[in-house]
Design an enzyme around this catalytic site. Sequence first.
Site, PDB file in Angstrom:
ATOM      1  N   GLY A   1       0.842  -1.193   0.000  1.00 23.08           N
ATOM      2  CA  GLY A   1       0.000   0.000   0.000  1.00 23.08           C
ATOM      3  C   GLY A   1       0.881   1.248   0.000  1.00 23.08           C
ATOM      4  O   GLY A   1       0.581   2.253   0.667  1.00 23.08           O
TER       5      GLY A   1
ATOM      6  N   GLY B   1      -0.365   5.067  -1.042  1.00 20.89           N
ATOM      7  CA  GLY B   1      -1.413   5.770  -0.295  1.00 20.89           C
ATOM      8  C   GLY B   1      -0.864   6.968   0.473  1.00 20.89           C
ATOM      9  O   GLY B   1       0.308   7.346   0.317  1.00 20.89           O
TER      10      GLY B   1
ATOM     11  N   ASP C   1       1.956  -1.795  -4.467  1.00 17.96           N
ATOM     12  CA  ASP C   1       0.597  -1.274  -4.394  1.00 17.96           C
ATOM     13  C   ASP C   1      -0.240  -2.041  -5.415  1.00 17.96           C
ATOM     14  O   ASP C   1       0.305  -2.693  -6.308  1.00 17.96           O
ATOM     15  CB  ASP C   1       0.574   0.231  -4.696  1.00 17.96           C
ATOM     16  CG  ASP C   1      -0.612   0.921  -4.033  1.00 17.96           C
ATOM     17  OD1 ASP C   1      -0.444   1.483  -2.937  1.00 17.96           O
ATOM     18  OD2 ASP C   1      -1.727   0.858  -4.594  1.00 17.96           O
TER      19      ASP C   1
ATOM     20  N   ASP D   1      -1.358  -7.296  -4.941  1.00 19.45           N
ATOM     21  CA  ASP D   1      -2.689  -7.286  -4.327  1.00 19.45           C
ATOM     22  C   ASP D   1      -2.533  -7.843  -2.911  1.00 19.45           C
ATOM     23  O   ASP D   1      -2.208  -9.025  -2.735  1.00 19.45           O
ATOM     24  CB  ASP D   1      -3.624  -8.158  -5.182  1.00 19.45           C
ATOM     25  CG  ASP D   1      -5.000  -8.321  -4.559  1.00 19.45           C
ATOM     26  OD1 ASP D   1      -5.217  -7.834  -3.425  1.00 19.45           O
ATOM     27  OD2 ASP D   1      -5.856  -8.953  -5.209  1.00 19.45           O
TER      28      ASP D   1
ATOM     29  N   TYR E   1     -15.028   0.068   9.432  1.00 21.79           N
ATOM     30  CA  TYR E   1     -13.590   0.333   9.555  1.00 21.79           C
ATOM     31  C   TYR E   1     -13.131   0.074  10.997  1.00 21.79           C
ATOM     32  O   TYR E   1     -12.134  -0.618  11.228  1.00 21.79           O
ATOM     33  CB  TYR E   1     -13.340   1.786   9.158  1.00 21.79           C
ATOM     34  CG  TYR E   1     -11.917   2.247   9.234  1.00 21.79           C
ATOM     35  CD1 TYR E   1     -10.928   1.670   8.444  1.00 21.79           C
ATOM     36  CD2 TYR E   1     -11.550   3.292  10.089  1.00 21.79           C
ATOM     37  CE1 TYR E   1      -9.623   2.117   8.504  1.00 21.79           C
ATOM     38  CE2 TYR E   1     -10.242   3.743  10.145  1.00 21.79           C
ATOM     39  CZ  TYR E   1      -9.282   3.152   9.355  1.00 21.79           C
ATOM     40  OH  TYR E   1      -7.992   3.609   9.419  1.00 21.79           O
TER      41      TYR E   1
ATOM     42  N   LYS F   1     -10.566  -2.725  12.408  1.00 19.05           N
ATOM     43  CA  LYS F   1      -9.331  -2.365  13.112  1.00 19.05           C
ATOM     44  C   LYS F   1      -9.279  -3.008  14.504  1.00 19.05           C
ATOM     45  O   LYS F   1      -8.233  -3.465  14.944  1.00 19.05           O
ATOM     46  CB  LYS F   1      -9.194  -0.834  13.216  1.00 19.05           C
ATOM     47  CG  LYS F   1      -8.849  -0.174  11.893  1.00 19.05           C
ATOM     48  CD  LYS F   1      -7.469  -0.592  11.399  1.00 19.05           C
ATOM     49  CE  LYS F   1      -7.106  -0.020  10.040  1.00 19.05           C
ATOM     50  NZ  LYS F   1      -5.848  -0.560   9.492  1.00 19.05           N
TER      51      LYS F   1
HETATM   52  N1  SER Z   1      -8.465   8.931   9.292  1.00 17.63           N
HETATM   53  C1  SER Z   1      -9.264   7.748   9.446  1.00 17.63           C
HETATM   54  C2  SER Z   1     -10.607   7.938   8.852  1.00 17.63           C
HETATM   55  O1  SER Z   1     -11.117   9.032   8.934  1.00 17.63           O
HETATM   56  C3  SER Z   1      -9.396   7.406  10.894  1.00 17.63           C
HETATM   57  O2  SER Z   1      -8.330   6.646  11.273  1.00 17.63           O
HETATM   58  O3  SER Z   1     -11.151   7.009   8.359  1.00 17.63           O
END
Ligand code: SER
Length: 320
Positions: free
Chosen positions: A9, A12, A35, A53, A143, A147
Site C-alpha cells: 500500500g 497511499g 501497491d 494485491d 472500519y 481495526k
Molecule cells: N483517518 C481515518 C478515517 O477518517 C481514521 O483513522 O477514516
Amino acid sequence: MKSKTLVIGASGQIGTELTHQLRVLYGFDQVIATDIQPPVGEIPEGELFDVLDATDGDAVRACVEKHQIGTVYLLAAMLSATAEKAPRKAWDLNMNSLLIVLDLAKDGLIDKIFWPSSIAVFGPTSPKQNTPQACVMEPTTVYGISKLAGENWCSYYQNKYGVDVRSIRYPGLISWKALPGGGTTDYAIAIFHEALKTGSYNCFLTENTVLPMMHMDDALRATLELMHADLSDVNQFKAYNIAGLSFSPKDLSKNIQGQIPNFKILYQPDFRQSIADSWPSSIDDSEAAQDWKWKAQIDLDHLTSDMINNLKTTLFTPND
Ligand code: SER
C-alpha cells in the site's frame, strides 16, 4: 535476520511518505514498494516497485520470498467513509491482508510487522475525552470493527506464536504530499486545498466536531520510533494510543483565516457526521510516552502554515 523492507500500500497517504523515509534510512535497494496499481508515470531510477494485491496470499508470499523480506509495513486498507459504502469489501481487504502477513511471520518468513490501527476502534460508549488505552470499545463503523478485530489478531499472534507485530492507533493524519482516500478526518486536508483554490470550503462535519488529529511528520516519527524501540520496551501488542492535536472545523478555519483572511467555511454535515460523533475528541497516550518516549511536536499553528506553504507550491506549480 533478513534486512529488506516491504511496504504494502505504498502509494497511499501514509505509504507515499513512509516509503521515502525508509529508503533514505535503509537504502533505496533495501525497500520494496508495492501497491495494487502501478504508479502514475515512470518509476524513478533506483526505486524498487512491484504491483501487489494485498489480499492475494500466494502473491504476497512470493513477493516476500523473492525479495528476502525481513520487515513488512502493511498499509493497504479501506478507510472509514469508503468502508461504510462497501462493508464486505472493506472487511475482506482490511482483515485478509493482515492475516496473510501475520501467517508469514508465524511461518518464519518475516521477522517484524507494522500494521496501523486507528482511533476508529473506539465507539460511542468509550470515554470521549482523554480516551484511555484500554476501555470499552464498541465501534459502530465497519472500519472500526475491522481495526479492533485486527488489533486482537495481532495480540493473538504475538501471544501464541511470538510474532513481533507493532501498531499505532493513528488519529486523523494531515499531510500535503499525497491525498488521503475516503476518511472522515479528511475534511482537515480538503479544507486547505479548497481554501487555496477557491477561498471557501463546504465542510461535511459540524463546526464543533472535535476530533484527534496529527501532522504526518509526527505520525511518521511515531511509526519509526515504535519500530525501532527495543522489543523489551514494547508492552502493548494491540496498538498504542498516540495523541497529537484535537481541533474542530471551526478551530481550523479560524487558524486558516489567520493566513487567508477572506477564507469562508460553510457547514453541510452528511453521513460522516455520525461516524465522527462516535469517535473520541482527545486521546490519552501515556502508555506510548512511558514505553517508547512518544511525544508529539507539531501544534496547530505549525500544521496550518506547513500545509498552506507547501500546497501553495504544489497546487500552483506545473509538473514540468
Ligand atoms: N483517518 C481515518 C478515517 O477518517 C481514521 O483513522 O477514516
